[in-house]
Design an enzyme around this catalytic site. Structure first.
Site, PDB file in Angstrom:
ATOM      1  N   HIS A 191       0.734  -1.252   0.124  1.00  0.00           N
ATOM      2  CA  HIS A 191      -0.115   0.088  -0.136  1.00  0.00           C
ATOM      3  C   HIS A 191       0.877   1.471  -0.094  1.00  0.00           C
ATOM      4  O   HIS A 191       0.747   2.144  -0.692  1.00  0.00           O
ATOM      5  CB  HIS A 191      -0.884  -0.007   1.383  1.00  0.00           C
ATOM      6  CG  HIS A 191      -2.019  -1.072   1.106  1.00  0.00           C
ATOM      7  ND1 HIS A 191      -3.318  -1.069   1.112  1.00  0.00           N
ATOM      8  CD2 HIS A 191      -1.767  -2.316   1.215  1.00  0.00           C
ATOM      9  CE1 HIS A 191      -3.910  -2.017   1.040  1.00  0.00           C
ATOM     10  NE2 HIS A 191      -3.064  -2.946   1.336  1.00  0.00           N
ATOM     11  N   SER A 249       6.156  -8.339  -0.459  1.00  0.00           N
ATOM     12  CA  SER A 249       6.593  -8.194   0.974  1.00  0.00           C
ATOM     13  C   SER A 249       5.434  -8.648   2.018  1.00  0.00           C
ATOM     14  O   SER A 249       5.873  -8.588   3.208  1.00  0.00           O
ATOM     15  CB  SER A 249       6.773  -6.544   1.179  1.00  0.00           C
ATOM     16  OG  SER A 249       5.371  -6.229   1.035  1.00  0.00           O
ATOM     17  N   GLY A 258      -6.129 -13.052  -1.793  1.00  0.00           N
ATOM     18  CA  GLY A 258      -7.028 -11.949  -1.721  1.00  0.00           C
ATOM     19  C   GLY A 258      -6.948 -11.433  -3.302  1.00  0.00           C
ATOM     20  O   GLY A 258      -7.145 -12.124  -4.001  1.00  0.00           O
ATOM     21  N   ASP A 263      -6.198   5.191   3.155  1.00  0.00           N
ATOM     22  CA  ASP A 263      -6.321   3.606   2.989  1.00  0.00           C
ATOM     23  C   ASP A 263      -7.686   3.010   3.382  1.00  0.00           C
ATOM     24  O   ASP A 263      -8.228   3.595   4.468  1.00  0.00           O
ATOM     25  CB  ASP A 263      -5.030   3.097   3.351  1.00  0.00           C
ATOM     26  CG  ASP A 263      -4.644   2.095   2.315  1.00  0.00           C
ATOM     27  OD1 ASP A 263      -3.341   1.694   2.254  1.00  0.00           O
ATOM     28  OD2 ASP A 263      -5.509   1.151   1.844  1.00  0.00           O
ATOM     29  N   HIS A 308       3.840 -13.261  -7.112  1.00  0.00           N
ATOM     30  CA  HIS A 308       2.443 -13.381  -6.402  1.00  0.00           C
ATOM     31  C   HIS A 308       1.304 -12.583  -7.085  1.00  0.00           C
ATOM     32  O   HIS A 308       0.150 -12.565  -6.466  1.00  0.00           O
ATOM     33  CB  HIS A 308       2.679 -12.896  -4.917  1.00  0.00           C
ATOM     34  CG  HIS A 308       3.127 -11.495  -5.071  1.00  0.00           C
ATOM     35  ND1 HIS A 308       3.924 -10.871  -5.446  1.00  0.00           N
ATOM     36  CD2 HIS A 308       2.432 -10.433  -3.995  1.00  0.00           C
ATOM     37  CE1 HIS A 308       4.124  -9.540  -5.286  1.00  0.00           C
ATOM     38  NE2 HIS A 308       3.002  -9.466  -4.574  1.00  0.00           N
ATOM     39  N   GLU A 310       5.593  -3.310 -12.164  1.00  0.00           N
ATOM     40  CA  GLU A 310       6.929  -3.345 -12.231  1.00  0.00           C
ATOM     41  C   GLU A 310       7.716  -4.024 -13.406  1.00  0.00           C
ATOM     42  O   GLU A 310       8.695  -3.695 -13.998  1.00  0.00           O
ATOM     43  CB  GLU A 310       7.793  -3.252 -11.037  1.00  0.00           C
ATOM     44  CG  GLU A 310       7.442  -2.108 -10.078  1.00  0.00           C
ATOM     45  CD  GLU A 310       7.831  -2.382  -8.737  1.00  0.00           C
ATOM     46  OE1 GLU A 310       7.296  -1.581  -7.728  1.00  0.00           O
ATOM     47  OE2 GLU A 310       8.163  -3.467  -8.304  1.00  0.00           O
TER      48      GLU A 310
HETATM   49  C1  LIG Z   1      -2.438  -3.823  -2.302  1.00  0.00           C
HETATM   50  C2  LIG Z   1      -1.183  -4.864  -1.956  1.00  0.00           C
HETATM   51  O1  LIG Z   1      -0.627  -5.170  -2.977  1.00  0.00           O
HETATM   52  C3  LIG Z   1       0.398  -6.160  -2.719  1.00  0.00           C
HETATM   53  O2  LIG Z   1       1.290  -6.530  -4.011  1.00  0.00           O
HETATM   54  P1  LIG Z   1       2.197  -5.283  -4.263  1.00  0.00           P
HETATM   55  O3  LIG Z   1       3.207  -5.976  -5.476  1.00  0.00           O
HETATM   56  O4  LIG Z   1       1.781  -3.997  -4.619  1.00  0.00           O
HETATM   57  O5  LIG Z   1       3.303  -5.142  -2.994  1.00  0.00           O
HETATM   58  P2  LIG Z   1       4.616  -6.032  -2.808  1.00  0.00           P
HETATM   59  O6  LIG Z   1       4.798  -7.403  -3.478  1.00  0.00           O
HETATM   60  O7  LIG Z   1       4.551  -6.237  -1.267  1.00  0.00           O
HETATM   61  O8  LIG Z   1       5.539  -4.776  -3.138  1.00  0.00           O
HETATM   62  C4  LIG Z   1       5.494  -3.427  -2.994  1.00  0.00           C
HETATM   63  C5  LIG Z   1       6.655  -2.602  -3.454  1.00  0.00           C
HETATM   64  O9  LIG Z   1       7.724  -3.049  -2.441  1.00  0.00           O
HETATM   65  C6  LIG Z   1       8.815  -3.389  -3.410  1.00  0.00           C
HETATM   66  N1  LIG Z   1       9.475  -4.798  -2.986  1.00  0.00           N
HETATM   67  C7  LIG Z   1       8.931  -5.686  -2.357  1.00  0.00           C
HETATM   68  C8  LIG Z   1       9.662  -6.683  -1.934  1.00  0.00           C
HETATM   69  C9  LIG Z   1      11.201  -6.615  -1.829  1.00  0.00           C
HETATM   70  O10 LIG Z   1      11.700  -7.526  -1.415  1.00  0.00           O
HETATM   71  N2  LIG Z   1      11.688  -5.681  -2.268  1.00  0.00           N
HETATM   72  C10 LIG Z   1      10.939  -4.574  -2.941  1.00  0.00           C
HETATM   73  O11 LIG Z   1      11.534  -3.705  -3.350  1.00  0.00           O
HETATM   74  C11 LIG Z   1       8.065  -3.829  -4.789  1.00  0.00           C
HETATM   75  O12 LIG Z   1       9.113  -3.551  -5.631  1.00  0.00           O
HETATM   76  C12 LIG Z   1       6.942  -3.129  -4.632  1.00  0.00           C
HETATM   77  O13 LIG Z   1       7.239  -1.693  -5.219  1.00  0.00           O
HETATM   78  C13 LIG Z   1      -0.225  -7.396  -2.556  1.00  0.00           C
HETATM   79  O14 LIG Z   1      -1.072  -7.939  -3.577  1.00  0.00           O
HETATM   80  C14 LIG Z   1      -1.395  -7.118  -1.312  1.00  0.00           C
HETATM   81  O15 LIG Z   1      -2.164  -8.380  -1.224  1.00  0.00           O
HETATM   82  C15 LIG Z   1      -2.280  -6.188  -1.793  1.00  0.00           C
HETATM   83  O16 LIG Z   1      -3.114  -5.654  -0.479  1.00  0.00           O
END
Ligand SMILES: C[C@@H]1O[C@H](OP(=O)(O)OP(=O)(O)OC[C@H]2O[C@@H](n3ccc(=O)[nH]c3=O)[C@H](O)[C@@H]2O)[C@H](O)[C@H](O)[C@H]1O
Length: 460
Positions: free
Chosen positions: A23, A273, A376, A120, A353, A361
């Protein structure tokens, strides 16, 4: 005008995301786009999230980060500020802690005096305090329109979720698997007095002045139109909020490892994450990646009650696995610079996921998407990408419980990499290229945000 002075027509917006990086990241990308149009941003953040948030926010005098304090709540260890460090149970308790921040937020907003506050779903009480202060409130749904639409107006039975609801747009999304429908019931779950996701979202939509959705008509029009008919209030579209190309350098250890492989040969696999795989899922995923014969970089997360993540990793990985793949496979527990890894030329496939920010991205880069949603909204995002967009391939899952085996992983990845099922590969690759071209079109992105700024100024 001195930096302290405020132009009368300057639009000042407070951003208040839920403390989950899925988020927070979307609020950061929205802030970075708006500030380029002269909007002033006050970004409300829990202290532990500030370093990562600051590193992604534009370094602009128009953006200030406002540190919050999370009230102590039983069951929430102090010092944990985002769901990426928490067990699912702690993440639920975090929502209760957020609800206790009501007075703190009201005082802050009365001091900051923004014209708008973007909030949110968890903080569904924001519209009430904002309107008392004469501030307009916008609910920013960081989920895709397809996931908001599919969940909308549902009864609390899993069989109700198996099929798309009456009046739902006629698209590739006509049904979901049994285990996915059962997972959706989570939105109705309220834990010890904390309102359910469903009631928080309903309250947020009912109370706000407008909804912002992180999408655009060319991508999700049928679902946006459906939601507009349901919400009966302004639904503003931000566009995909494609981040600027990542700045900084990829950590030396990862850059060196990736550099040794040919262009587009490496599979980067991450569950985001906020997701934790079971030990059995980790076994099948790793053995599946081994079967592909491709080099791979696997990132796994464990909740914070797993103190020694490396020891846990050694315990759950298959016997002799690391030895067998030592020349071509890495498994890492923890946070990585995802955008920089996706941008590396050696990475040719992203197995993920299906989180919406992560998928955007993926489209920033020339790689193929393999989708294995965990919970979800991710289930609906995966169906949308594989079904409507035809720009990715889902890992085959068992209907009853979502089980996937090593062969399911192997087939999906090798199809995405063009090893097998060439026809499917060629069409997915072509669709991915088309969507990437569209998403990366600066003119289109500018159009989305410029239009949003006009709408926000009109609303304010
Ligand atoms: C609404 C939410 O979106 C989420 O997916 P999303 O891809 O946006 O989030 P993350 O994968 O956690 O990633 C969020 C952000 O963290 C960055 N990141 C993540 C892990 C890491 O090791 N390094 C990073 O830089 C990633 O590049 C992204 O920009 C889920 O579906 C969730 O179910 C939903 O409620």
């Amino acid at each position: 005008m001195s930096s302290g002075a405020v132009a009368s027509d300057e639009l000042h917006i407070a951003m208040f995301p839920f403390f989950a990086f899925g988020h927070i990241n979307s609020f950061i990308q929205l802030s970075n786009k708006l500030v380029l149009y002269g909007v002033r941003i006050s970004f409300l953040s829990a202290p532990g999230n500030i370093p990562r948030t600051k590193s992604s926010l534009l370094d602009s005098p128009k953006i200030q980060i406002i540190p919050l304090s999370i009230p102590p709540v039983e069951g929430l260890p102090p010092g944990l500020d985002s769901t990426s460090e928490m067990t699912p149970a702690m993440a639920e308790t975090l929502k209760k802690a957020l609800d206790l921040m009501h007075p703190q937020i009201k005082t802050l907003l009365s001091q900051l005096k923004p014209r708008l506050v973007v909030f949110d779903f968890v903080q569904s009480w924001v519209p009430r305090i904002a309107s008392e202060l004469g501030i307009k409130s916008l609910f920013f749904s960081t989920f895709s329109a397809v996931s908001d639409a599919y969940i909308d107006k549902r009864k609390q039975e899993s069989h109700d979720f198996m099929k798309s609801p009456i009046g739902f747009p006629c698209t590739s999304l006509v049904s979901v698997k049994r285990y996915e429908a059962e997972n959706f019931l989570y939105v109705f779950k309220s834990s010890d007095g904390s309102p359910s996701v469903y009631s928080r979202v309903s309250e947020a939509i009912k109370g706000c002045n407008a909804v912002i959705m992180k999408t655009f008509n060319e991508l999700e029009r049928p679902y946006v139109d459906y939601l507009r008919s349901q919400f009966q209030k302004p639904v503003l579209l931000s566009g995909p909020l494609v981040p600027e190309p990542p700045s900084g350098m990829l950590e030396e250890r990862w850059a060196k490892w990736l550099d040794q492989f040919p262009s587009k040969s490496v599979v980067y696999c991450s569950c985001g994450s906020e997701n934790f795989l079971s030990d059995d899922q980790i076994q099948e995923l790793t053995l599946g990646l081994e079967l592909t014969g491709q080099p791979f970089f696997l990132v796994l997360n464990f909740p914070n009650d797993v103190v020694d993540k490396d020891a846990k990793l050694a315990e759950v990985l298959p016997q002799g696995f690391l030895e067998r793949v030592k020349d071509r496979g890495i498994v890492h527990a923890g946070w990585v610079q995802q955008q920089l890894i996706l941008a590396h030329d050696s990475v040719g496939c992203y197995m993920c996921h299906s989180g919406f920010s992560s998928v955007v991205e993926a489209f920033m880069n020339d790689l193929q998407l393999v989708l294995f949603p965990i919970k979800g909204d991710q289930f609906l995002n995966a169906k949308f990408i594989a079904g409507d967009m035809k720009a990715g391939i889902e890992v085959n899952r068992r209907d009853a419980d979502g089980y996937f085996g090593r062969e399911d992983v192997n087939v999906a990845v090798r199809t995405a990499m063009g090893d097998i099922h060439k026809d499917a590969y060629i069409s997915i690759r072509e669709n991915h290229r088309k969507w990437r071209e569209f998403l990366m079109n600066k003119e289109m992105q500018t159009k989305f945000i410029a239009h949003l700024v006009v709408e926000l100024k009109t609303l304010a």
